[in-house]
Design a protein around this motif. Sequence first.
Motif, PDB file in Angstrom:
ATOM      1  N   ALA A 226       0.838  -1.209   0.000  1.00  0.00           N
ATOM      2  CA  ALA A 226       0.000   0.000   0.000  1.00  0.00           C
ATOM      3  C   ALA A 226       0.869   1.253   0.000  1.00  0.00           C
ATOM      4  O   ALA A 226       0.626   2.189  -0.777  1.00  0.00           O
ATOM      5  N   ASP A 227       1.905   1.269   0.839  1.00  0.00           N
ATOM      6  CA  ASP A 227       2.813   2.423   0.892  1.00  0.00           C
ATOM      7  C   ASP A 227       3.495   2.644  -0.457  1.00  0.00           C
ATOM      8  O   ASP A 227       3.621   3.777  -0.930  1.00  0.00           O
ATOM      9  N   GLY A 228       3.947   1.558  -1.072  1.00  0.00           N
ATOM     10  CA  GLY A 228       4.653   1.654  -2.348  1.00  0.00           C
ATOM     11  C   GLY A 228       3.754   2.136  -3.476  1.00  0.00           C
ATOM     12  O   GLY A 228       4.189   2.898  -4.347  1.00  0.00           O
ATOM     13  N   LEU A 229       2.498   1.698  -3.471  1.00  0.00           N
ATOM     14  CA  LEU A 229       1.572   2.158  -4.510  1.00  0.00           C
ATOM     15  C   LEU A 229       1.332   3.658  -4.385  1.00  0.00           C
ATOM     16  O   LEU A 229       1.231   4.359  -5.392  1.00  0.00           O
TER      17      LEU A 229
ATOM     18  N   LEU B 191      -9.273  -5.088   0.366  1.00  0.00           N
ATOM     19  CA  LEU B 191      -9.587  -4.699   1.742  1.00  0.00           C
ATOM     20  C   LEU B 191      -8.330  -4.623   2.608  1.00  0.00           C
ATOM     21  O   LEU B 191      -8.210  -3.744   3.454  1.00  0.00           O
ATOM     22  N   ALA B 192      -7.381  -5.532   2.380  1.00  0.00           N
ATOM     23  CA  ALA B 192      -6.129  -5.487   3.139  1.00  0.00           C
ATOM     24  C   ALA B 192      -5.346  -4.225   2.793  1.00  0.00           C
ATOM     25  O   ALA B 192      -4.807  -3.557   3.684  1.00  0.00           O
ATOM     26  N   LEU B 193      -5.274  -3.877   1.508  1.00  0.00           N
ATOM     27  CA  LEU B 193      -4.581  -2.647   1.117  1.00  0.00           C
ATOM     28  C   LEU B 193      -5.238  -1.429   1.764  1.00  0.00           C
ATOM     29  O   LEU B 193      -4.556  -0.525   2.254  1.00  0.00           O
ATOM     30  N   LEU B 194      -6.568  -1.412   1.755  1.00  0.00           N
ATOM     31  CA  LEU B 194      -7.299  -0.295   2.360  1.00  0.00           C
ATOM     32  C   LEU B 194      -7.083  -0.248   3.871  1.00  0.00           C
ATOM     33  O   LEU B 194      -6.883   0.827   4.449  1.00  0.00           O
ATOM     34  N   GLY B 195      -7.111  -1.400   4.510  1.00  0.00           N
ATOM     35  CA  GLY B 195      -6.971  -1.458   5.960  1.00  0.00           C
ATOM     36  C   GLY B 195      -5.569  -1.154   6.456  1.00  0.00           C
ATOM     37  O   GLY B 195      -5.397  -0.497   7.479  1.00  0.00           O
ATOM     38  N   TYR B 196      -4.573  -1.631   5.738  1.00  0.00           N
ATOM     39  CA  TYR B 196      -3.188  -1.448   6.176  1.00  0.00           C
ATOM     40  C   TYR B 196      -2.533  -0.194   5.604  1.00  0.00           C
ATOM     41  O   TYR B 196      -1.437   0.162   6.019  1.00  0.00           O
ATOM     42  N   GLY B 197      -3.199   0.447   4.667  1.00  0.00           N
ATOM     43  CA  GLY B 197      -2.618   1.639   4.048  1.00  0.00           C
ATOM     44  C   GLY B 197      -3.572   2.812   4.068  1.00  0.00           C
ATOM     45  O   GLY B 197      -4.291   3.054   3.095  1.00  0.00           O
ATOM     46  N   PRO B 198      -3.601   3.569   5.153  1.00  0.00           N
ATOM     47  CA  PRO B 198      -4.538   4.704   5.235  1.00  0.00           C
ATOM     48  C   PRO B 198      -4.346   5.728   4.117  1.00  0.00           C
ATOM     49  O   PRO B 198      -5.322   6.250   3.590  1.00  0.00           O
ATOM     50  N   GLN B 199      -3.108   6.005   3.747  1.00  0.00           N
ATOM     51  CA  GLN B 199      -2.878   6.947   2.638  1.00  0.00           C
ATOM     52  C   GLN B 199      -3.389   6.346   1.328  1.00  0.00           C
ATOM     53  O   GLN B 199      -3.978   7.052   0.510  1.00  0.00           O
TER      54      GLN B 199
END
Length: 175
Positions: free
Chosen positions: A133-136, A158-166
């Motif tokens: 998520a951070d890298g994207l 959902l994991a990307l959304l949950g673990y990556g607030p930005q």
Amino acid sequence: VSQDEADESQFRLAMLWDELRQRSRESPFAVLGMLDIVSSLGQSGVSISKALRPIIGQSVRLAEKLGTRSLLQFLMTLLGPFPSRRPPTTALSEIRRSVSNATAEAPEEALSFLRDQGEQNSSPPAVVMTGLADGLVKSKSVSDRTAELLSLSDEALLALLGYGPQFARELVNTI
């Protein structure tokens, strides 16, 4: 098992450990053998942290040279022995940083990896999903790849959304 057989077995493990420790300076895969040894001896998480903390970090840095997809596969394998206990905090930080940088450099490979994981009904650990998520976000590819992101498995998205607030903010702003 006789005492001589036990002593010989311990000696062989010690020799293998030393060989793997030496190889770990050049190959990221040596740490996997070391984790197997620790696991087979039933060692605690404390001994893993003390013995392998610097080697795990070094292995992650060496694995970065493998390319994004191979790095992600390596990290999945590396994190496998830790289902019931957390890897050392320094290793988690190194893994997150490494995944984030690799994803920022090659977002298409990272997304391909996520699609493949979804097809295999496998979910990367939280630290990997956070790094993805951070890298994207760093690659500025969230808005450019909205359709591709929305086509990921529900679990992956959902994991990307949950673990990556930005990541979540950027994706929501582009929809």
